[in-house]
Write an enzyme that holds these catalytic residues in place. Structure first.
Site, mmCIF file in Angstrom:
data_model
loop_
_atom_site.group_PDB
_atom_site.id
_atom_site.type_symbol
_atom_site.label_atom_id
_atom_site.label_comp_id
_atom_site.label_asym_id
_atom_site.label_seq_id
_atom_site.Cartn_x
_atom_site.Cartn_y
_atom_site.Cartn_z
ATOM 1 N N GLU A 79 27.684 21.437 45.384
ATOM 2 C CA GLU A 79 26.572 21.436 46.365
ATOM 3 C C GLU A 79 26.893 21.241 47.838
ATOM 4 O O GLU A 79 27.791 20.575 48.109
ATOM 5 C CB GLU A 79 25.704 20.361 46.053
ATOM 6 C CG GLU A 79 25.021 20.210 44.629
ATOM 7 C CD GLU A 79 24.121 21.370 44.266
ATOM 8 O OE1 GLU A 79 23.523 22.033 45.093
ATOM 9 O OE2 GLU A 79 23.724 21.852 42.926
ATOM 10 N N CYS A 142 19.550 13.820 41.362
ATOM 11 C CA CYS A 142 20.819 14.384 41.685
ATOM 12 C C CYS A 142 20.799 14.707 43.269
ATOM 13 O O CYS A 142 22.047 14.145 43.765
ATOM 14 C CB CYS A 142 21.372 15.773 41.100
ATOM 15 S SG CYS A 142 21.679 15.179 39.474
ATOM 16 N N HIS A 166 27.089 19.825 40.360
ATOM 17 C CA HIS A 166 26.435 20.011 39.253
ATOM 18 C C HIS A 166 27.196 20.901 38.187
ATOM 19 O O HIS A 166 28.048 21.777 38.441
ATOM 20 C CB HIS A 166 25.145 20.860 39.647
ATOM 21 C CG HIS A 166 24.025 20.030 39.813
ATOM 22 N ND1 HIS A 166 23.287 20.023 41.161
ATOM 23 C CD2 HIS A 166 23.185 19.202 38.970
ATOM 24 C CE1 HIS A 166 22.044 19.037 40.887
ATOM 25 N NE2 HIS A 166 22.336 18.483 39.724
#
Ligand code: PCA
Length: 202
Positions: A79, A142, A166
């Site tokens: 991310e 998250c 992720h």
């Protein structure tokens, strides 16, 4: 000795396992001479950030990497950014479902990962682990934990590196799902190990 804190979420959304937790448990306790500390986090708004904050205080890690499940994605996704919003499509594990609320009213609109995200993707691919950069961690727990981590780095721990990864479902989770991609736990563990090594050496 340098230290890396790695976190994984408990199962949520009707699943009986979370591959994030399963994979971090299988990481070596030492990677490239660096101590790996593992932490389970509740899939609960606020509580997860509180528990992470306590661990940062206690462990004073040099690097923190949080890991979560992204069911439906077919690659490990590194991310890039966390945004200051919570907008839950489903309730968390304690029934909280915040809609359009900021995470920290005194926080930036967004924070970027301070992990070497491009180098991590490159190293994973060189080792045949499917990987990509993701430009959204969503608006659920998250993104919440990634934002909480980067907020802590910004306000309190400027020398710590941190970010979020992720991972896909593992095969046993998709047996009865239609067209759902999965990745073996071994590949996920290999990918996370590469992410840690790359962050240590960059
Ligand atoms: N994945 C969820 C929360 C916990 C997890 O492992 C998410 O992507 O927000």
């Amino acid at each position: 000795m340098m230290k890396v804190l790695v976190t994984g979420f408990e199962p949520f959304g009707g699943e009986s396992i979370n591959p994030a937790l399963e994979s971090i448990k299988k990481l070596d306790d030492e990677i490239l001479g660096v101590k790996i500390v593992k932490l389970e986090l509740p899939t609960v708004f606020k509580k997860s950030i509180d528990k992470l904050g306590e661990a940062l205080e206690r462990e004073k890690p040099d690097i923190t990497i949080c890991v979560g499940q992204a069911g439906g994605r077919d690659k490990i996704s590194i991310e890039r950014v966390a945004i200051n919003i919570e907008d839950a499509g489903i309730p968390d594990n304690e029934g909280n479902q915040p809609i359009d609320e900021p995470i920290f009213s005194n926080g930036n609109t967004a924070y970027f990962s301070t992990l070497p995200i491009k180098a991590i993707v490159k190293a994973m691919k060189e080792n045949n682990v499917p990987a990509e950069i993701s430009n959204t961690a969503g608006t659920y727990v998250c993104n919440h934990i990634m934002y909480g981590l980067l907020y802590n780095i910004d306000k309190k721990y400027p020398n710590m590196k941190g970010g979020f990864i992720h991972i896909p479902y593992i095969p046993e989770q998709v047996l009865n799902k239609y067209k759902a991609p999965s990745m073996s736990l071994d590949y996920i563990v290999k990918g996370l190990t590469i992410a840690i090594e790359t962050t240590i050496t960059n």
